[in-house]
Design a protein around this motif. Structure first.
Motif, PDB file in Angstrom:
ATOM      1  N   GLN A  76      -7.579   0.948  -1.496  1.00  0.00           N
ATOM      2  CA  GLN A  76      -7.499   1.877  -0.368  1.00  0.00           C
ATOM      3  C   GLN A  76      -6.620   1.320   0.746  1.00  0.00           C
ATOM      4  O   GLN A  76      -5.861   2.056   1.391  1.00  0.00           O
ATOM      5  CB  GLN A  76      -8.906   2.153   0.179  1.00  0.00           C
ATOM      6  N   ARG A  77      -6.711   0.011   0.965  1.00  0.00           N
ATOM      7  CA  ARG A  77      -5.938  -0.642   2.020  1.00  0.00           C
ATOM      8  C   ARG A  77      -5.254  -1.904   1.475  1.00  0.00           C
ATOM      9  O   ARG A  77      -5.785  -2.559   0.587  1.00  0.00           O
ATOM     10  CB  ARG A  77      -6.834  -1.031   3.207  1.00  0.00           C
ATOM     11  N   THR A  81      -3.109  -1.824   5.932  1.00  0.00           N
ATOM     12  CA  THR A  81      -2.522  -0.485   5.982  1.00  0.00           C
ATOM     13  C   THR A  81      -3.148   0.426   4.935  1.00  0.00           C
ATOM     14  O   THR A  81      -3.366   0.008   3.798  1.00  0.00           O
ATOM     15  CB  THR A  81      -1.000  -0.563   5.746  1.00  0.00           C
ATOM     16  N   GLU A  82      -3.430   1.678   5.319  1.00  0.00           N
ATOM     17  CA  GLU A  82      -3.964   2.670   4.393  1.00  0.00           C
ATOM     18  C   GLU A  82      -2.887   3.104   3.401  1.00  0.00           C
ATOM     19  O   GLU A  82      -1.706   3.196   3.750  1.00  0.00           O
ATOM     20  CB  GLU A  82      -4.461   3.896   5.155  1.00  0.00           C
ATOM     21  N   ARG A  83      -3.311   3.392   2.187  1.00  0.00           N
ATOM     22  CA  ARG A  83      -2.372   3.878   1.183  1.00  0.00           C
ATOM     23  C   ARG A  83      -1.991   5.330   1.459  1.00  0.00           C
ATOM     24  O   ARG A  83      -2.723   6.070   2.140  1.00  0.00           O
ATOM     25  CB  ARG A  83      -2.976   3.754  -0.207  1.00  0.00           C
ATOM     26  N   TYR A 101       2.315   1.762   0.812  1.00  0.00           N
ATOM     27  CA  TYR A 101       1.673   1.323   2.047  1.00  0.00           C
ATOM     28  C   TYR A 101       2.792   1.118   3.072  1.00  0.00           C
ATOM     29  O   TYR A 101       3.639   0.233   2.896  1.00  0.00           O
ATOM     30  CB  TYR A 101       0.911   0.016   1.835  1.00  0.00           C
TER      31      TYR A 101
END
Length: 200
Positions: A76-77, A81-83, A101
């Motif tokens: 997910q991260r 950073t969030e995907r 990302y």
């Protein structure tokens, strides 16, 4: 990244006709012997070892993951950073999932995970493993080398004109091919990101 595009194209041609499924009771686990497979070849990185051939047999017995199962392997991260959204494709002859990302306005890391299980996956594995036979080299556009990463072979390459644009690839869990591509990132940051992944 001409080297990688060429390899992926050949893999797709060889693997397109391969999509048979095996029973799940047959190969849900890699044997202990096969777990030694993709460690570096200390004799000079040359040749296909007996263990590699054994792993190919084990991979061929495995049931490929579903799209949903493979998507769960995408973190997910990464690096705080969030995907972005996940893309899933079987155009390479094996199921692949990828995402990006965006670390800042000019820096991006893209991750692709390919399931090498099943006959199509074995074809892809064979081509990618073969690409890691040359320890190092370069052409007019890139420099590349094969290194030891977490006890296994890994391949790194960077654009000569843009040293921050690099790729890093390796095998994980004796099943998955993992590719990281960085834009304005650099190879050290890619290897740091790869070290945070736990794909199995």
């Amino acid at each position: 990244m001409k080297k990688f595009l060429c390899i992926l194209t050949v893999a797709a041609i060889l693997s397109a006709a391969c999509n048979s499924k095996k029973s799940s009771a047959e190969g849900s686990k890699v044997t202990e012997t096969a777990n030694e497979i993709i460690k570096p070849d200390t004799s000079g990185m040359g040749g296909i070892t007996e263990n590699v051939l054994l792993l190919k047999e084990e991979l061929d017995k495995m049931v490929p993951l579903t799209k949903e199962e493979l998507m769960k392997r995408i973190p997910q991260r990464l690096m705080g950073t969030e995907r972005s959204g996940i893309t899933v494709s079987d155009g390479l002859g094996a199921l692949a999932a990828s995402t990006e990302y965006k670390l800042n306005d000019s820096t991006t890391i893209r991750i692709e995970i390919v399931d090498c299980a099943g006959s199509g996956g074995v074809g892809f594995f064979s081509m990618q493993y073969a690409s890691m036979m040359e320890p190092e080299g370069s052409d007019s556009e890139i420099t590349y080398s094969v290194i030891d990463f977490n006890g296994h072979k890994a391949s790194e390459s960077c654009m000569k004109a843009r040293p921050g644009d690099c790729t890093f690839s390796y095998f994980s869990g004796n099943r998955f091919y993992v590719l990281l591509e960085g834009q304005h990132v650099g190879i050290d940051a890619l290897k740091e990101a790869a070290g945070k992944l736990d794909i199995k």
